[in-house]
Design a protein around this motif. Structure first.
Motif, PDB file in Angstrom:
ATOM      1  N   ARG A 165      21.887  13.339 -19.896  1.00 19.12           N
ATOM      2  CA  ARG A 165      21.028  13.816 -18.826  1.00 19.12           C
ATOM      3  C   ARG A 165      20.467  12.598 -18.110  1.00 19.12           C
ATOM      4  NH1 ARG A 165      17.256  16.100 -21.678  1.00 19.12           N
ATOM      5  NH2 ARG A 165      18.175  18.198 -21.615  1.00 19.12           N
ATOM      6  N   LYS A 166      20.484  12.625 -16.772  1.00 19.49           N
ATOM      7  CA  LYS A 166      19.937  11.511 -15.996  1.00 19.49           C
ATOM      8  C   LYS A 166      19.038  12.056 -14.902  1.00 19.49           C
ATOM      9  CE  LYS A 166      21.208   7.481 -13.185  1.00 19.49           C
ATOM     10  NZ  LYS A 166      20.614   7.918 -11.899  1.00 19.49           N
ATOM     11  N   GLN A 167      17.836  11.495 -14.813  1.00 19.66           N
ATOM     12  CA  GLN A 167      16.893  11.814 -13.754  1.00 19.66           C
ATOM     13  C   GLN A 167      16.349  10.508 -13.222  1.00 19.66           C
ATOM     14  OE1 GLN A 167      16.186  14.804 -12.451  1.00 19.66           O
ATOM     15  NE2 GLN A 167      14.811  13.893 -10.944  1.00 19.66           N
ATOM     16  N   LYS A 168      16.717  10.172 -11.980  1.00 15.45           N
ATOM     17  CA  LYS A 168      16.397   8.870 -11.381  1.00 15.45           C
ATOM     18  C   LYS A 168      16.974   7.762 -12.260  1.00 15.45           C
ATOM     19  CE  LYS A 168      12.448  10.651  -8.828  1.00 15.45           C
ATOM     20  NZ  LYS A 168      11.003  10.566  -8.548  1.00 15.45           N
ATOM     21  N   ASP A 169      16.133   6.874 -12.820  1.00  9.71           N
ATOM     22  CA  ASP A 169      16.686   5.776 -13.606  1.00  9.71           C
ATOM     23  C   ASP A 169      16.619   6.032 -15.113  1.00  9.71           C
ATOM     24  OD1 ASP A 169      13.958   5.595 -13.879  1.00  9.71           O
ATOM     25  OD2 ASP A 169      13.864   3.417 -13.614  1.00  9.71           O
ATOM     26  N   GLN A 170      16.159   7.205 -15.512  1.00  8.23           N
ATOM     27  CA  GLN A 170      16.020   7.511 -16.933  1.00  8.23           C
ATOM     28  C   GLN A 170      17.161   8.404 -17.410  1.00  8.23           C
ATOM     29  OE1 GLN A 170      12.055   8.615 -18.245  1.00  8.23           O
ATOM     30  NE2 GLN A 170      11.147   7.726 -16.408  1.00  8.23           N
ATOM     31  N   PHE A 171      17.653   8.120 -18.605  1.00  6.48           N
ATOM     32  CA  PHE A 171      18.728   8.932 -19.159  1.00  6.48           C
ATOM     33  C   PHE A 171      18.471   9.211 -20.629  1.00  6.48           C
ATOM     34  CE2 PHE A 171      20.152   4.557 -19.868  1.00  6.48           C
ATOM     35  CZ  PHE A 171      20.586   4.594 -21.190  1.00  6.48           C
ATOM     36  N   SER A 172      19.136  10.243 -21.135  1.00 11.43           N
ATOM     37  CA  SER A 172      19.029  10.584 -22.550  1.00 11.43           C
ATOM     38  C   SER A 172      20.308  11.255 -23.013  1.00 11.43           C
ATOM     39  CB  SER A 172      17.830  11.505 -22.808  1.00 11.43           C
ATOM     40  OG  SER A 172      17.963  12.718 -22.099  1.00 11.43           O
ATOM     41  N   PRO A 215      24.964  -2.261 -22.620  1.00 10.74           N
ATOM     42  CA  PRO A 215      25.201  -3.113 -21.439  1.00 10.74           C
ATOM     43  C   PRO A 215      24.706  -2.518 -20.123  1.00 10.74           C
ATOM     44  CG  PRO A 215      27.176  -2.973 -22.805  1.00 10.74           C
ATOM     45  CD  PRO A 215      26.237  -1.927 -23.297  1.00 10.74           C
ATOM     46  N   VAL A 216      24.534  -1.194 -20.047  1.00  7.03           N
ATOM     47  CA  VAL A 216      24.124  -0.575 -18.778  1.00  7.03           C
ATOM     48  C   VAL A 216      22.654  -0.175 -18.791  1.00  7.03           C
ATOM     49  CG1 VAL A 216      26.446   0.285 -18.317  1.00  7.03           C
ATOM     50  CG2 VAL A 216      24.817   1.753 -19.521  1.00  7.03           C
ATOM     51  N   ALA A 217      21.939  -0.490 -19.892  1.00 11.51           N
ATOM     52  CA  ALA A 217      20.559  -0.056 -20.034  1.00 11.51           C
ATOM     53  C   ALA A 217      19.591  -1.228 -19.972  1.00 11.51           C
ATOM     54  CB  ALA A 217      20.377   0.688 -21.348  1.00 11.51           C
ATOM     55  N   GLU A 218      18.546  -1.050 -19.183  1.00 13.08           N
ATOM     56  CA  GLU A 218      17.457  -2.024 -19.167  1.00 13.08           C
ATOM     57  C   GLU A 218      16.608  -1.878 -20.430  1.00 13.08           C
ATOM     58  OE1 GLU A 218      13.584  -2.666 -16.366  1.00 13.08           O
ATOM     59  OE2 GLU A 218      15.521  -2.399 -15.372  1.00 13.08           O
ATOM     60  N   GLN A 219      16.440  -0.617 -20.870  1.00  8.59           N
ATOM     61  CA  GLN A 219      15.778  -0.314 -22.133  1.00  8.59           C
ATOM     62  C   GLN A 219      16.603   0.736 -22.852  1.00  8.59           C
ATOM     63  OE1 GLN A 219      11.638   0.802 -21.738  1.00  8.59           O
ATOM     64  NE2 GLN A 219      11.309  -0.641 -20.044  1.00  8.59           N
ATOM     65  N   ILE A 238      16.615   3.482 -19.939  1.00  9.91           N
ATOM     66  CA  ILE A 238      16.459   3.280 -18.507  1.00  9.91           C
ATOM     67  C   ILE A 238      17.643   2.453 -18.026  1.00  9.91           C
ATOM     68  CG2 ILE A 238      15.031   2.246 -16.691  1.00  9.91           C
ATOM     69  CD1 ILE A 238      12.609   2.741 -18.445  1.00  9.91           C
ATOM     70  N   THR A 239      18.334   2.944 -17.017  1.00  4.85           N
ATOM     71  CA  THR A 239      19.543   2.278 -16.560  1.00  4.85           C
ATOM     72  C   THR A 239      19.219   1.059 -15.688  1.00  4.85           C
ATOM     73  OG1 THR A 239      21.611   2.569 -15.339  1.00  4.85           O
ATOM     74  CG2 THR A 239      19.718   3.830 -14.575  1.00  4.85           C
ATOM     75  N   HIS A 240      20.085   0.054 -15.759  1.00  2.00           N
ATOM     76  CA  HIS A 240      19.942  -1.122 -14.893  1.00  2.00           C
ATOM     77  C   HIS A 240      20.052  -0.732 -13.428  1.00  2.00           C
ATOM     78  CE1 HIS A 240      19.683  -4.336 -17.746  1.00  2.00           C
ATOM     79  NE2 HIS A 240      20.825  -4.054 -18.333  1.00  2.00           N
ATOM     80  N   ASN A 241      20.987   0.177 -13.152  1.00  2.00           N
ATOM     81  CA  ASN A 241      21.294   0.543 -11.768  1.00  2.00           C
ATOM     82  C   ASN A 241      21.017   2.026 -11.560  1.00  2.00           C
ATOM     83  OD1 ASN A 241      22.271   0.931  -9.215  1.00  2.00           O
ATOM     84  ND2 ASN A 241      24.367   0.289  -9.653  1.00  2.00           N
ATOM     85  N   ALA A 242      19.871   2.340 -10.941  1.00  2.54           N
ATOM     86  CA  ALA A 242      19.485   3.740 -10.753  1.00  2.54           C
ATOM     87  C   ALA A 242      20.447   4.487  -9.837  1.00  2.54           C
ATOM     88  CB  ALA A 242      18.071   3.822 -10.183  1.00  2.54           C
ATOM     89  N   GLU A 243      21.245   3.753  -9.040  1.00  2.88           N
ATOM     90  CA  GLU A 243      22.168   4.408  -8.107  1.00  2.88           C
ATOM     91  C   GLU A 243      23.435   4.907  -8.788  1.00  2.88           C
ATOM     92  OE1 GLU A 243      22.923   1.860  -4.809  1.00  2.88           O
ATOM     93  OE2 GLU A 243      20.842   1.856  -4.118  1.00  2.88           O
ATOM     94  N   LEU A 264      27.512  11.059 -13.789  1.00  2.00           N
ATOM     95  CA  LEU A 264      28.908  11.082 -14.231  1.00  2.00           C
ATOM     96  C   LEU A 264      29.403   9.702 -14.638  1.00  2.00           C
ATOM     97  CD1 LEU A 264      30.818  13.632 -11.979  1.00  2.00           C
ATOM     98  CD2 LEU A 264      30.866  13.470 -14.471  1.00  2.00           C
ATOM     99  N   VAL A 265      28.871   8.649 -14.016  1.00  2.00           N
ATOM    100  CA  VAL A 265      29.251   7.298 -14.420  1.00  2.00           C
ATOM    101  C   VAL A 265      28.883   7.074 -15.881  1.00  2.00           C
ATOM    102  CG1 VAL A 265      28.810   4.840 -14.088  1.00  2.00           C
ATOM    103  CG2 VAL A 265      29.118   6.321 -12.104  1.00  2.00           C
ATOM    104  N   LEU A 266      27.633   7.408 -16.221  1.00  2.00           N
ATOM    105  CA  LEU A 266      27.167   7.194 -17.591  1.00  2.00           C
ATOM    106  C   LEU A 266      27.840   8.159 -18.569  1.00  2.00           C
ATOM    107  CD1 LEU A 266      23.334   6.640 -17.002  1.00  2.00           C
ATOM    108  CD2 LEU A 266      25.143   4.936 -17.223  1.00  2.00           C
ATOM    109  N   ALA A 267      27.955   9.419 -18.175  1.00  2.00           N
ATOM    110  CA  ALA A 267      28.614  10.391 -19.055  1.00  2.00           C
ATOM    111  C   ALA A 267      30.058   9.984 -19.323  1.00  2.00           C
ATOM    112  CB  ALA A 267      28.558  11.786 -18.436  1.00  2.00           C
TER     113      ALA A 267
END
Length: 396
Positions: free
Chosen positions: A205-212, A259-263, A288-293, A297-300
């Protein structure tokens, strides 16, 4: 102008129509529930190209979103399913209209369909049959004992034939009522088939720059007696075999996401979660993703399929799956969900599911195999997982 709305009477009118979900995408979670109307554009391009890159797919998706906005679709979404093998064609589309609603409200609106009987089942066929599946497990254990891999997920199908075509709205309403806390999905496919189910597993799940993400690995059958049921759950939590299987999944996912997460927060100990039929070991991974844009689907796509659906190491496990399983998984074991043009989205693993084709219903279930696995126990575990769907037909 076509746009996302949340108007109760529109939802009510849709649900009261005969076979209300026939051509509609439905998805529910605690956060977001969606119901679509119309199809602006189908997208079949594979998520990954021959080099394992999403670049071509993402270019196509951006272009289709642009065309949808130009056609008057405000805030377009892409919805649907992606197969187990991300190199195979997707089953996605951009709806003309999407209604956002509350899951409990949607379940209430669908409740009248629970009174409609499903067509009786005239034939059941296990594919592969019990001896074949148990040999698959034995062969996989032997491969692991030779040091070829640490885990592989093996699956089987149950094919049902019914007297008449199954109404997907009726089946969906029953599944939702029996599994109210799962993720529900109903995906109309291009060949007039329908993929539907009640998945317990959040891929991303991704909402803005946060994912889980909340992967499940390790399971045990629930019991009717409350004390027995509690004891089964605690036994699962203490099981070295199941904890090992679960940790393989978590470690692999953390390696992909780091590699894709700031945290990135990865709990050290799994939690117990339940469905109507099973206890599961689960770990909620957040970051929290490095690139909020980058869209959901990229992360999934980076995670899919997780070792909870393929095994570990992934490539070796997939080769063994292809060698041992007597059928292509196609959409089974894939992912299903939605993504908007701002990058937000929610994707779940396509398990506890069925594919409908007129009088043919195909159910899917898998089990994680590790060196300590017992073939008979794995057959029984997949049977328990199949019961999530069989229960809707009044079967066990």
């Amino acid at each position: 102008m076509v746009e996302i709305t949340a108007v109760e009477n529109i939802l009510h009118r849709k649900i009261q129509q005969q076979s209300a979900l026939k051509e509609r995408f439905l998805f529910t979670s605690q956060e977001t529930s969606l119901l679509s109307d119309g199809c602006f554009k189908r997208i079949t391009q594979p998520l990954l190209d021959s080099e394992g890159s999403q670049d071509a797919f993402q270019r196509t998706l951006r272009e289709q979103f642009r065309l949808a906005r130009a056609a008057g679709i405000k805030d377009p979404l892409v919805v649907g399913a992606i197969p187990f093998d991300s190199h195979q064609p997707t089953a996605l589309f951009i709806p003309q209209h999407v209604t956002r609603t509350d899951r409990n409200q949607l379940m209430t609106q669908l409740k009248p369909y629970q009174q409609q009987p499903l067509a009786p089942i005239t034939r059941q066929q296990a594919y592969p049959d019990k001896p074949h599946f148990m040999k698959m497990v034995s062969d996989a254990v032997a491969a692991m004992n030779r040091g070829e891999m640490d885990k592989v997920v093996l699956s089987r199908l149950l094919k049902l034939t019914t007297e008449d075509s199954i109404d997907s709205t009726t089946l969906m309403s029953l599944i939702m009522a029996q599994n109210p806390d799962n993720y529900h999905f109903h995906v109309p496919l291009a060949n007039n088939e329908v993929l539907l189910g009640a998945s317990p597993e959040l891929l991303l799940r991704k909402q803005k720059d946060q994912f889980s993400s909340r992967p499940l690995a390790g399971s045990a059958k629930r019991q009717l007696d409350r004390e027995d049921d509690h004891r089964v759950g605690q036994t699962l939590l203490a099981s070295s075999k199941d904890r090992h299987e679960h940790q393989l999944v978590i470690d692999a996912m953390a390696k992909v996401l780091a590699p894709v997460a700031e945290q990135l927060q990865v709990p050290q100990v799994p939690e117990l979660v339940t469905t109507s039929q099973l206890w599961h070991l689960a770990t909620t991974v957040q970051g929290i993703t490095h690139n909020a844009e980058e869209n959901a689907l990229v992360l999934a796509g980076l995670l899919h399929p997780t070792p909870a659906l393929s095994g570990y190491p992934h490539q070796l496990a997939c080769r063994l799956i292809q060698h041992l399983e007597p059928f292509p998984r196609e959409l089974f074991g894939g992912m299903v969900g939605w993504c908007d043009d701002e990058g937000n989205g929610e994707w779940v693993v396509t398990i506890r599911c069925a594919q409908l084709n007129q009088q043919q219903v195909t159910l899917f279930a898998g089990a994680g195999i590790v060196p300590a696995s017992d073939p008979l126990s794995e057959w029984q575990e997949t049977g328990t997982k199949l019961s999530t769907m069989l229960k809707a037909f009044g079967l066990h």
